[in-house]
Design a protein around this motif. Structure first.
Motif, PDB file in Angstrom:
ATOM      1  N   ILE A  13       0.958  -1.226  -0.130  1.00 39.18           N
ATOM      2  CA  ILE A  13      -0.270  -0.099   0.180  1.00 39.18           C
ATOM      3  C   ILE A  13       0.785   0.871   0.161  1.00 39.18           C
ATOM      4  O   ILE A  13       1.837   1.312   1.137  1.00 39.18           O
ATOM      5  N   THR A  14       0.454   2.140  -1.352  1.00 37.86           N
ATOM      6  CA  THR A  14       1.137   3.557  -0.771  1.00 37.86           C
ATOM      7  C   THR A  14       0.430   4.526  -0.794  1.00 37.86           C
ATOM      8  O   THR A  14      -0.698   4.077  -0.223  1.00 37.86           O
ATOM      9  N   ALA A  16       0.997   5.034   2.534  1.00 37.48           N
ATOM     10  CA  ALA A  16      -0.079   4.748   4.490  1.00 37.48           C
ATOM     11  C   ALA A  16       0.286   4.711   5.064  1.00 37.48           C
ATOM     12  O   ALA A  16       0.055   3.998   5.947  1.00 37.48           O
ATOM     13  N   GLY A  21      -4.701   5.126   2.939  1.00 37.15           N
ATOM     14  CA  GLY A  21      -4.050   4.326   2.443  1.00 37.15           C
ATOM     15  C   GLY A  21      -4.588   3.772   4.223  1.00 37.15           C
ATOM     16  O   GLY A  21      -3.796   2.362   4.977  1.00 37.15           O
ATOM     17  N   ASN A  91      -2.279   3.652  -3.503  1.00 35.59           N
ATOM     18  CA  ASN A  91      -3.108   4.931  -2.981  1.00 35.59           C
ATOM     19  C   ASN A  91      -2.634   6.115  -3.238  1.00 35.59           C
ATOM     20  O   ASN A  91      -3.102   7.522  -2.336  1.00 35.59           O
TER      21      ASN A  91
END
Length: 267
Positions: A13-14, A16, A21, A91
């Motif tokens: 997950i970017t 985050a 996120g 994200n």
């Protein structure tokens, strides 16, 4: 209760370190996924990890997604420390709160660099890792603004629309190799996105919009998003009634949409 479909899945997950996120990280960790969490601020990533189920198994990779060499190093780290990648959730991003006439070309370019070019580059570099075991899933967090376009978000809307269409091409090109691609179009979600949004000269807005303050929670968004992804949906609109209606009208009657957008309150 953990979800068997997500148990031990490796999900990157970017963006985050907060907002959507962070909420996605909590939802996915609770379902048994093993997470790779990226954002620029390590201290915030550490805070998020400490709040997650099975916190010790999650990998932190502080990252500026616009740094090409740092992206390559991050992917090498995932390969060396974990060995594979099942999902990539793009994200990370930045929003805009400025009229077109007040927005500088440098601000236009920054929005596209973060919200389009960096996402495309990271995804392309991650493809070999995702495809290594016969396919994976790529998720792009676009925006309802990328479907309809609104005031104060001209370049942001354009970048999110470009991301959506690139995702469509990616889905078609790699379907036979097992890759699945989903695009999520959030409406208003109660996060700091408007505080961090760029004004015309590129500085942060610093305040929360009324629409944002009264929106659905990031936790509600994450619950709906994960449920839709597990059902295999590829086109996912999540938001209030007005945003969902605008997304629908954009496909059925563009002329009606233009009238709706002119009269909408988006700040």
């Amino acid at each position: 209760m953990q979800n068997a479909k997500l148990k031990d899945r490796v999900i990157w997950i970017t963006g985050a370190s907060g907002g959507i996120g962070e909420a996605l990280a909590r939802e996915l960790a609770a379902d048994g996924a093993r997470l790779v969490l990226s954002a620029r601020r390590q201290s915030e990533l550490e805070r998020v990890r400490s709040s997650l189920a099975n916190s010790a198994q999650h990998l932190l990779l502080p990252l500026d997604i616009t740094d090409n060499s740092a992206v390559a190093d991050a992917i090498d780290t995932i390969q060396q420390q974990i060995g594979g990648l099942d999902w990539l959730i793009n994200n990370a991003g930045i929003s805009q709160r400025a009229l077109i006439i007040d927005t500088t070309p440098d601000t236009d370019r920054k929005l596209f660099e973060v919200d389009y070019f960096a996402q495309v580059n990271l995804t392309r570099q991650a493809l070999p890792l995702l495809l290594a075991d016969g396919g994976g899933k790529v998720v792009f967090v676009s925006s309802v603004a990328g479907l309809v376009g609104t005031q104060y978000r001209g370049s942001y809307s354009a970048a999110k629309a470009a991301l959506h269409l690139w995702a469509n091409s990616l889905r078609a090109e790699f379907f036979d190799q097992g890759l699945r691609v989903a695009t999520i179009f959030p409406g208003f979600v109660k996060t700091d996105v408007s505080r961090n949004a760029l004004t015309g000269n590129g500085s942060a807005l610093g305040t929360m919009d009324d629409a944002q303050a009264n929106a659905m929670s990031a936790e509600d968004f994450a619950e709906q998003a994960v449920k839709a992804l597990l059902k295999g949906k590829s086109y996912i609109v999540i938001g209030g009634l007005k945003e969902r209606l605008a997304a629908l009208v954009s496909r059925l009657s563009p002329e009606l949409l233009y009238k709706m957008i002119r009269n909408s309150k988006v700040r």
